[in-house]
Design a protein around this motif. Sequence first.
Motif, PDB file in Angstrom:
ATOM      1  N   LYS A  57     -86.147 -48.339 -12.729  1.00  0.00           N
ATOM      2  CA  LYS A  57     -85.278 -48.811 -11.654  1.00  0.00           C
ATOM      3  C   LYS A  57     -86.131 -49.279 -10.481  1.00  0.00           C
ATOM      4  N   MET A  58     -85.686 -50.340  -9.850  1.00  0.00           N
ATOM      5  CA  MET A  58     -86.383 -50.862  -8.681  1.00  0.00           C
ATOM      6  C   MET A  58     -85.624 -50.436  -7.432  1.00  0.00           C
ATOM      7  N   GLU A 102     -74.391 -47.510  -5.383  1.00  0.00           N
ATOM      8  CA  GLU A 102     -74.730 -48.853  -4.899  1.00  0.00           C
ATOM      9  C   GLU A 102     -74.618 -49.854  -6.043  1.00  0.00           C
ATOM     10  N   GLU A 104     -75.574 -52.931  -8.402  1.00  0.00           N
ATOM     11  CA  GLU A 104     -76.829 -53.526  -8.868  1.00  0.00           C
ATOM     12  C   GLU A 104     -76.544 -54.484 -10.022  1.00  0.00           C
ATOM     13  N   GLU A 134     -75.691 -47.910  -9.523  1.00  0.00           N
ATOM     14  CA  GLU A 134     -76.645 -46.804  -9.520  1.00  0.00           C
ATOM     15  C   GLU A 134     -76.097 -45.664  -8.667  1.00  0.00           C
ATOM     16  N   ILE A 136     -77.490 -42.791  -6.642  1.00  0.00           N
ATOM     17  CA  ILE A 136     -78.746 -42.247  -6.128  1.00  0.00           C
ATOM     18  C   ILE A 136     -78.450 -40.904  -5.479  1.00  0.00           C
ATOM     19  N   GLY A 225     -82.008 -53.075  -8.389  1.00  0.00           N
ATOM     20  CA  GLY A 225     -81.981 -52.593  -7.004  1.00  0.00           C
ATOM     21  C   GLY A 225     -80.646 -52.887  -6.340  1.00  0.00           C
ATOM     22  N   GLY A 226     -80.304 -52.080  -5.373  1.00  0.00           N
ATOM     23  CA  GLY A 226     -79.008 -52.210  -4.689  1.00  0.00           C
ATOM     24  C   GLY A 226     -78.904 -53.520  -3.930  1.00  0.00           C
TER      25      GLY A 226
HETATM   26 MG    MG Z   1     -80.800 -48.437  -6.534  1.00  0.00          MG
END
Ligand code: MG
Length: 255
Positions: A57-58, A102, A104, A134, A136, A225-226
């Motif tokens: 995951k980024m 979030e 993605e 995601e 988190i 990424g978000g």
């Molecule tokens: Mg994320």
Amino acid sequence: MSNITEFARLLDEAARTATEVDQIDPKSEMSLEDAYRVQQASIARRLERGEKRVGVKMGFTSRAKMVQMGLSDVIWGRLTDGMRVEEGGKTSFSRYVHPRAEPEIAFVLKKPLDGAVTAVEALAAVEAVAPAIEIIDSRYKDFKFTLPDVIADNASSSGFVIGPWCDPHQDFANLGLTLSIDGRVVQVGSTAAILAHPLRSLVAAARLSAAAGEPLQAGWVVMAGGATAAEWIKPGQYVSLEMEGLGGCGFHMGE
Ligand code: MG
Ligand code: OOG
């Protein structure tokens, strides 16, 4: 060395038992290399317990996320099958300390991607793209951390939900998206927020993973990424994402 092992044990136990801990490096004195060593050692403990590595995951690939968390360097973390949450399924709040969600976009690879690659080469290795959420969950008190802290904590990785896999040979550079909680829209954005094109996140993932000696494998998932700031999630809520052209996905946060 012993510090790395000890921090890895601490963060892995915090994640396993959903217990918050103090920041391990509040003054940001640890090198990023050591922070990634802690991450690697903590994920090794999960793999020893039988979890399987499924991707990367980024993090901090959009301005919204950088602003929300006050950090501006792109980071990455390791995904395992233990973090998967079934699309439309339920996850339990008791598994998290203070979860956030979030929106993605996810990639699944049909070929390995190793090191410095162009966006065209990266796209040629993509089997499919999907809307994804995601979950988190920083293990640190109050979701507060320095850059080494969050890297050591596997970039707050905790859960991920993946929607329908779609043909990657369509333009996904600027797809509108909405994140909703119980049907109420809470975030509006676009995939363009992710480094101006989500493929750039995949290119960065290929470079960073290879530099760590763990190049991206065929079959792996990469979370780009978000695209917006993350939203706090409470027990009993239903979180969903709609993405222009690709469809949507969602999950229930149980008690
Ligand atoms: Mg994320
Ligand atoms: C760190 C993880 C960042 C993203 O998509 O930018 C991240 C955090 O915000 O806790 O996952």
